[in-house]
Write a protein that holds these residues in place. Sequence first.
Motif, short mmCIF file in Angstrom:
data_model
loop_
_atom_site.label_atom_id
_atom_site.label_comp_id
_atom_site.label_asym_id
_atom_site.label_seq_id
_atom_site.Cartn_x
_atom_site.Cartn_y
_atom_site.Cartn_z
N ALA A 315 -4.50 2.65 7.26
CA ALA A 315 -4.52 1.51 6.33
C ALA A 315 -5.86 0.80 6.27
CB ALA A 315 -3.43 0.51 6.72
N LYS A 316 -6.83 1.26 7.05
CA LYS A 316 -8.09 0.53 7.20
C LYS A 316 -8.76 0.21 5.87
CE LYS A 316 -12.56 0.79 9.58
NZ LYS A 316 -13.42 1.61 10.46
N ASP A 317 -8.87 1.20 4.97
CA ASP A 317 -9.50 0.97 3.68
C ASP A 317 -8.51 0.48 2.63
OD1 ASP A 317 -11.99 1.82 4.66
OD2 ASP A 317 -11.50 3.92 4.28
N LEU A 320 -7.92 -3.33 1.60
CA LEU A 320 -8.89 -4.04 0.76
C LEU A 320 -8.55 -3.95 -0.72
CD1 LEU A 320 -12.13 -2.75 2.54
CD2 LEU A 320 -10.92 -4.90 2.95
N LEU A 321 -7.60 -3.08 -1.08
CA LEU A 321 -7.28 -2.84 -2.48
C LEU A 321 -6.30 -3.87 -3.01
CD1 LEU A 321 -6.80 1.05 -2.36
CD2 LEU A 321 -8.90 -0.24 -2.85
N CYS A 327 -0.21 0.55 -5.52
CA CYS A 327 1.00 1.13 -6.12
C CYS A 327 0.69 2.49 -6.72
CB CYS A 327 1.57 0.18 -7.17
SG CYS A 327 3.04 0.81 -7.99
N GLU A 328 -0.42 2.60 -7.44
CA GLU A 328 -0.82 3.87 -8.05
C GLU A 328 -1.05 4.94 -6.99
OE1 GLU A 328 -1.26 4.92 -11.22
OE2 GLU A 328 -0.51 3.06 -12.10
N LYS A 329 -1.75 4.57 -5.93
CA LYS A 329 -2.02 5.53 -4.86
C LYS A 329 -0.74 5.98 -4.18
CE LYS A 329 -6.81 4.34 -3.70
NZ LYS A 329 -7.31 5.73 -3.93
N SER A 358 -2.18 -7.58 6.14
CA SER A 358 -3.53 -8.00 6.56
C SER A 358 -4.10 -9.10 5.67
CB SER A 358 -4.48 -6.81 6.57
OG SER A 358 -4.05 -5.86 7.53
N LYS A 359 -3.62 -9.20 4.44
CA LYS A 359 -4.15 -10.21 3.52
C LYS A 359 -3.46 -11.55 3.66
CE LYS A 359 -6.41 -7.66 -0.19
NZ LYS A 359 -6.54 -7.50 -1.65
#
Length: 429
Positions: A315-317, A320-321, A327-329, A358-359
């Motif tokens: 989940a590291k990167d 940030l999205l 959702c798309e990914k 994380s957010k």
Amino acid sequence: MPIDKPYDVIIVGAGAAGLMAAWELIAAGKSVLILEARSRCGGRILTITDDNFPIPIELGAEFVHGNLPTTKKLVKKAGTKWHKVKGSFWQHRHGRLFQSEEQILGSDKVLNALDEVKEDIPIAQFLNTFFPEDEEIREGLKSYVEGYYAGDINRVSTFALKEELEESDDEDYRIEGGYKTIIDYLVKEVQGQGCKIMLDTPVLAIEWKPGEVMVATKNQTFQSEMVIITAPLEVLRNNTIAFFPTLPQLHEALDSLGYGPAIKILFSFKTAFWEENSELKDLSMLFSDEVIPTWWTQFPKQVPVLVGWAAGGQAKDLVLLEKEELCEKALHALANILNVSDAFLKKQLKGWCLNNWSKNPYTRGAYSYDTVNENQFKNTIKAGIDNTIFFAGEGWFHGLELGTVEAAFNSGKETAQHIIARSKKKNGN
């Protein structure tokens, strides 16, 4: 800034640990105030209802990992029940979908190698020592550690992994109505016995000396003899709460402990289309090498809901999205796993929810994991600072349940009982 009447104990955080501590303290005759930054109780427990989903859904903690006594007791007291998670386990690796009850491919080899480890080392060192060229085991164990522990393989304890694989209860359960049923029960109980809970009240600073605490929020200051802080590790690490005088021993401990990120996404579909493949009719868990690698159903409940999970290094990167991109990914990952098109999934999609832990400023991640030689630091903090400042929560717990709601309940209970015992000793009882 006005100062409220003094309390015996102030608890920072109305999650599982804070509510359990309050329950114990009030039963012992203590006056208790709980200050909660959010507009709700529950912390990292977040059960919601959504018209697009046929059942209550868990955006936070979901599973009960084993026949856990404290959680079991609370389930009964809350007037609900739990049911066992059942179904088949599947893997999707390098474009191939196959059934496998092993969460870690090559688990027998891993367990044999773990027996050879005589001194605790990080998982990454363990892999480099015993499986330098076995890509299947390296990939599988890395995925397991990141996904299950939300951990960094450069820090996760090999001894903790060995203990978990050898001694943990393999059975998982879900609570009817979700974990919220327990939280609602505890809130009702503590408020009914005189505990005051203040929501939307972030704690900004704590000024203290032995036997006296001043807890400052935006609009008011509260006074007590002691304070229990149940904020997650990463919240404390980010100095969200200022201490006067400072607590260097706290930050020394925090630097030694593990706490990882996680993303949880839930899709509600018009139909359980994966069941058209007769082999997947009892699908429970699915592990893959996709960007959102772990998926599960609600089986044995037969509802058209799939849950995606990415944690730790996975989940590291992703953290940030924005939600729409995540959702798309996730849809694309699921399409690859189930060998359908993205367009088909979007046509089937009825609704979705996502929690990027994380957010959230009051969470900043998922949950804790065992690191090498962490207990010497935990024990220093768990004992309390000058019998005045105490810390509780799943991150301060030691045992197989670390990172779970059971750990949070038990940590809150243990901290409260520690305070009660010291109080009795002080009063000569």
